[in-house]
Each structure stands twice: as structure tokens, then as C-alpha cells.
Design a protein around this motif. Structure first.
Motif, PDB file in Angstrom:
ATOM      1  N   ARG A  33       0.828  -1.208   0.000  1.00 14.59           N
ATOM      2  CA  ARG A  33       0.000   0.000   0.000  1.00 14.59           C
ATOM      3  C   ARG A  33       0.862   1.257   0.000  1.00 14.59           C
ATOM      4  NH1 ARG A  33      -4.713   0.575   4.426  1.00 14.59           N
ATOM      5  NH2 ARG A  33      -5.476  -1.149   3.126  1.00 14.59           N
ATOM      6  N   ARG A  34       1.876   1.286   0.861  1.00 16.14           N
ATOM      7  CA  ARG A  34       2.755   2.455   0.927  1.00 16.14           C
ATOM      8  C   ARG A  34       3.527   2.621  -0.367  1.00 16.14           C
ATOM      9  NH1 ARG A  34       6.187   5.013   4.774  1.00 16.14           N
ATOM     10  NH2 ARG A  34       7.011   6.858   3.686  1.00 16.14           N
ATOM     11  N   LEU A  35       3.994   1.541  -0.901  1.00 14.57           N
ATOM     12  CA  LEU A  35       4.774   1.601  -2.127  1.00 14.57           C
ATOM     13  C   LEU A  35       3.920   2.077  -3.294  1.00 14.57           C
ATOM     14  CD1 LEU A  35       7.586   1.105  -3.176  1.00 14.57           C
ATOM     15  CD2 LEU A  35       7.017  -1.299  -3.498  1.00 14.57           C
ATOM     16  N   ALA A  36       2.690   1.578  -3.384  1.00 11.91           N
ATOM     17  CA  ALA A  36       1.789   2.017  -4.449  1.00 11.91           C
ATOM     18  C   ALA A  36       1.515   3.506  -4.342  1.00 11.91           C
ATOM     19  CB  ALA A  36       0.482   1.230  -4.380  1.00 11.91           C
ATOM     20  N   ALA A  37       1.346   3.996  -3.120  1.00  9.29           N
ATOM     21  CA  ALA A  37       1.110   5.428  -2.927  1.00  9.29           C
ATOM     22  C   ALA A  37       2.320   6.244  -3.367  1.00  9.29           C
ATOM     23  CB  ALA A  37       0.783   5.696  -1.461  1.00  9.29           C
ATOM     24  N   GLU A  38       3.511   5.788  -3.024  1.00  8.00           N
ATOM     25  CA  GLU A  38       4.732   6.496  -3.429  1.00  8.00           C
ATOM     26  C   GLU A  38       4.874   6.528  -4.949  1.00  8.00           C
ATOM     27  OE1 GLU A  38       7.136   8.024  -1.583  1.00  8.00           O
ATOM     28  OE2 GLU A  38       6.093   7.669   0.310  1.00  8.00           O
ATOM     29  N   LEU A  39       4.444   5.467  -5.597  1.00  4.49           N
ATOM     30  CA  LEU A  39       4.561   5.367  -7.049  1.00  4.49           C
ATOM     31  C   LEU A  39       3.398   6.024  -7.772  1.00  4.49           C
ATOM     32  CD1 LEU A  39       5.732   1.659  -7.119  1.00  4.49           C
ATOM     33  CD2 LEU A  39       7.065   3.574  -8.014  1.00  4.49           C
ATOM     34  N   GLY A  40       2.346   6.342  -7.038  1.00  3.86           N
ATOM     35  CA  GLY A  40       1.174   6.958  -7.650  1.00  3.86           C
ATOM     36  C   GLY A  40       0.373   5.994  -8.492  1.00  3.86           C
ATOM     37  N   VAL A  41       0.311   4.746  -8.039  1.00  2.32           N
ATOM     38  CA  VAL A  41      -0.436   3.724  -8.776  1.00  2.32           C
ATOM     39  C   VAL A  41      -1.363   3.001  -7.805  1.00  2.32           C
ATOM     40  CG1 VAL A  41       1.432   3.410 -10.448  1.00  2.32           C
ATOM     41  CG2 VAL A  41       1.323   1.932  -8.410  1.00  2.32           C
ATOM     42  N   SER A  42      -2.215   2.160  -8.346  1.00  2.00           N
ATOM     43  CA  SER A  42      -3.062   1.328  -7.499  1.00  2.00           C
ATOM     44  C   SER A  42      -2.275   0.113  -7.035  1.00  2.00           C
ATOM     45  CB  SER A  42      -4.310   0.876  -8.261  1.00  2.00           C
ATOM     46  OG  SER A  42      -3.941   0.068  -9.366  1.00  2.00           O
ATOM     47  N   GLY A  43      -2.594  -0.379  -5.834  1.00  2.00           N
ATOM     48  CA  GLY A  43      -1.885  -1.512  -5.277  1.00  2.00           C
ATOM     49  C   GLY A  43      -1.821  -2.723  -6.181  1.00  2.00           C
ATOM     50  N   PRO A  44      -2.940  -3.132  -6.777  1.00  2.00           N
ATOM     51  CA  PRO A  44      -2.913  -4.329  -7.622  1.00  2.00           C
ATOM     52  C   PRO A  44      -1.944  -4.255  -8.804  1.00  2.00           C
ATOM     53  CG  PRO A  44      -5.153  -3.801  -7.009  1.00  2.00           C
ATOM     54  CD  PRO A  44      -4.309  -2.652  -6.544  1.00  2.00           C
ATOM     55  N   SER A  45      -1.633  -3.047  -9.258  1.00  2.00           N
ATOM     56  CA  SER A  45      -0.733  -2.934 -10.414  1.00  2.00           C
ATOM     57  C   SER A  45       0.673  -3.428 -10.085  1.00  2.00           C
ATOM     58  CB  SER A  45      -0.684  -1.490 -10.912  1.00  2.00           C
ATOM     59  OG  SER A  45      -0.150  -0.636  -9.919  1.00  2.00           O
ATOM     60  N   LEU A  46       1.037  -3.410  -8.797  1.00  2.00           N
ATOM     61  CA  LEU A  46       2.355  -3.918  -8.414  1.00  2.00           C
ATOM     62  C   LEU A  46       2.477  -5.412  -8.677  1.00  2.00           C
ATOM     63  CD1 LEU A  46       2.893  -2.132  -4.974  1.00  2.00           C
ATOM     64  CD2 LEU A  46       3.823  -1.465  -7.186  1.00  2.00           C
ATOM     65  N   TYR A  47       1.338  -6.113  -8.600  1.00  2.00           N
ATOM     66  CA  TYR A  47       1.373  -7.566  -8.730  1.00  2.00           C
ATOM     67  C   TYR A  47       1.631  -8.025 -10.164  1.00  2.00           C
ATOM     68  CZ  TYR A  47      -0.501  -7.274  -4.029  1.00  2.00           C
ATOM     69  OH  TYR A  47      -0.684  -6.978  -2.696  1.00  2.00           O
ATOM     70  N   ASN A  48       1.635  -7.102 -11.097  1.00  3.18           N
ATOM     71  CA  ASN A  48       2.053  -7.442 -12.459  1.00  3.18           C
ATOM     72  C   ASN A  48       3.563  -7.643 -12.532  1.00  3.18           C
ATOM     73  OD1 ASN A  48      -0.571  -7.254 -13.576  1.00  3.18           O
ATOM     74  ND2 ASN A  48      -0.387  -5.036 -13.729  1.00  3.18           N
ATOM     75  N   HIS A  49       4.270  -7.157 -11.504  1.00  3.65           N
ATOM     76  CA  HIS A  49       5.734  -7.230 -11.485  1.00  3.65           C
ATOM     77  C   HIS A  49       6.257  -8.098 -10.338  1.00  3.65           C
ATOM     78  CE1 HIS A  49       6.037  -3.937 -14.467  1.00  3.65           C
ATOM     79  NE2 HIS A  49       4.966  -3.471 -13.854  1.00  3.65           N
ATOM     80  N   PHE A  50       5.599  -8.040  -9.185  1.00  2.00           N
ATOM     81  CA  PHE A  50       6.003  -8.821  -8.013  1.00  2.00           C
ATOM     82  C   PHE A  50       4.764  -9.410  -7.357  1.00  2.00           C
ATOM     83  CE2 PHE A  50       9.301  -5.539  -8.452  1.00  2.00           C
ATOM     84  CZ  PHE A  50      10.458  -6.313  -8.406  1.00  2.00           C
ATOM     85  N   ARG A  51       4.856 -10.665  -6.955  1.00  2.00           N
ATOM     86  CA  ARG A  51       3.688 -11.319  -6.357  1.00  2.00           C
ATOM     87  C   ARG A  51       3.489 -10.922  -4.896  1.00  2.00           C
ATOM     88  NH1 ARG A  51       5.839 -15.746  -9.131  1.00  2.00           N
ATOM     89  NH2 ARG A  51       6.588 -16.659  -7.181  1.00  2.00           N
TER      90      ARG A  51
END
Length: 215
Positions: A33-51
Motif C-alpha cells: 500500500r505504501r509503495l503504491a502510494a509512493e509510485l502513484g499507482v493502485s496496489g494491484p498494479s504492483l502484482y504485475n511485477h512482483f507477487r
């Protein structure tokens, strides 16, 4: 076609942002959640790169290992000089990112840069004539020493209040309150002293084992 307002999400960008968070606030600061906020993206979008978050932290750790120079093992330097120069580079990388050291201390696991580092050190020692068992011990010994020197500061552990070191109780610590302000110089000198002592000891062992062949 209009350019996107925000940089496209990528593995490298996720790792760089997570590394900056770890550097600033420690391992506990990283969450999806914190990382998604720092990146300005939604949380689920991170899972396209890391599980998982753990995979992100593993990648952060490996990105730090990738900063360690390994060229000294390939350019003809003798084993002692190569080991010394590598240790200096290794400590410099870890000192820039001390909060990630506890994760690195668990070993390379499956991390590619960490495995390349271990392979380079072991291979160089064996090629120099160290028996494989000794080469393994040298890699472990250097990792213990370098990580220990990077994870904390000896000098910073002393307060800058002379009254804390009553000569009646601590007759030899009359200058201890000055250590903290000279932290960098003291810690670097301690590292250099320890590194030279380790290499001197290894050089004595080398004379005994190198001619005996590999065992």
C-alpha cells in the motif's frame, strides 16, 4: 499521441522506490500500500511485477549487491589485493544502504547478483590456489566482517557528554565523549585496521596450504 502524465510502472522503478523507502525508514516501512502510494499507482498494479512484498524486498537486496564491484577478480590482481579492494567496495555499498543489511545477512538465496558475488569470490580464491574448503571459509569470513562493519557504528555508540564517563568508574574513557563527532574517521580506520589484520592472517595461512594442493 499524448505522453502519459506519470512514468510507466516498471520493475526497476518499483525497486528504486522501495530501496529509497528502506534507506529512509527501514524495512518495516515497505508495504504494498505504501509503495503504491509512493509510485502513484493502485496496489494491484504492483502484482504485475512482483507477487509479494517479500519479493520486492529480495529485489531491493539484490540491487544493493549489484552495486559491489567485482572487476578486481578479473583483471589479474593477486588474491590479497583483489580481496581487499572487493571488501572496500562491498562495505561502501552496504554503508549506503545499512537498513537492508539484515536481509542480505540471511545469504544470497536465489538472488542473481548475490550469487554472482559469491561465485566471484570463491572462484578467485580457488584459482589463486586456495583449497575449496578454505575458499568457502574466506568468503564467509569476509561477509561476516564487512556486514558487521556496515550495520553499525562503534563510535556512534558513545554519547558526547563528558560527564557520562566519570574517571572514578571509567579511568580509561576520558576522551570517549569525542568519539561520536569523529565517527566516520574512527569507523573507517577501524575497518582498515581489521581488514589488514584479516589479510595478514590469511597470507600466513596461504603459505601453508597453497602448496599442499586442493583438498
Amino acid at each position: 499521441m499524448a505522453r502519459p502524465r506519470k512514468p510507466l510502472l516498471s520493475t526497476d522503478r518499483i525497486v528504486a522506490t522501495a530501496r529509497a523507502l528502506v534507506d529512509a525508514e527501514g524495512l518495516a516501512a515497505v508495504s504494498t500500500r505504501r509503495l503504491a502510494a509512493e509510485l502513484g499507482v493502485s496496489g494491484p498494479s504492483l502484482y504485475n511485477h512482483f507477487r509479494t512484498k517479500d519479493q520486492i524486498l529480495e529485489a531491493v537486496a539484490d540491487s544493493v549487491s549489484a552495486q559491489v564491484d567485482l572487476s578486481m577478480f578479473e583483471d589479474g590482481r593477486n588474491w590479497r589485493d583483489a580481496l581487499r579492494d572487493w571488501a572496500v567496495s562491498y562495505r561502501a555499498a552496504l554503508s549506503e544502504h545499512p537498513h537492508i543489511v539484515p536481509l542480505l545477512a540471511s545469504g544470497p538465496g536465489r538472488r542473481p547478483a548475490g550469487l554472482r558475488l559469491a561465485d566471484a569470490v570463491f572462484g578467485a580464491m580457488v584459482d589463486a590456489g586456495w583449497p575449496p574448503a578454505h575458499a568457502t571459509s574466506i568468503g564467509a569470513l569476509m561477509r561476516y566482517f564487512v556486514m558487521g562493519s556496515a550495520i553499525g557504528s562503534f563510535a556512534r555508540g558513545f554519547v558526547d557528554d563528558a560527564a557520562a564517563y566519570d574517571p572514578a568508574d571509567y579511568p580509561h574513557l576520558g576522551q570517549a565523549h569525542l568519539l561520536a563527532e569523529r565517527r566516520q574517521k574512527i569507523d573507517e580506520r577501524a575497518f582498515e585496521t581489521g581488514l589488514d589484520a584479516l589479510l595478514d592472517g590469511l597470507s600466513l595461512q596461504y603459505e601453508k596450504v597453497a602448496d599442499g594442493g586442493r583438498r
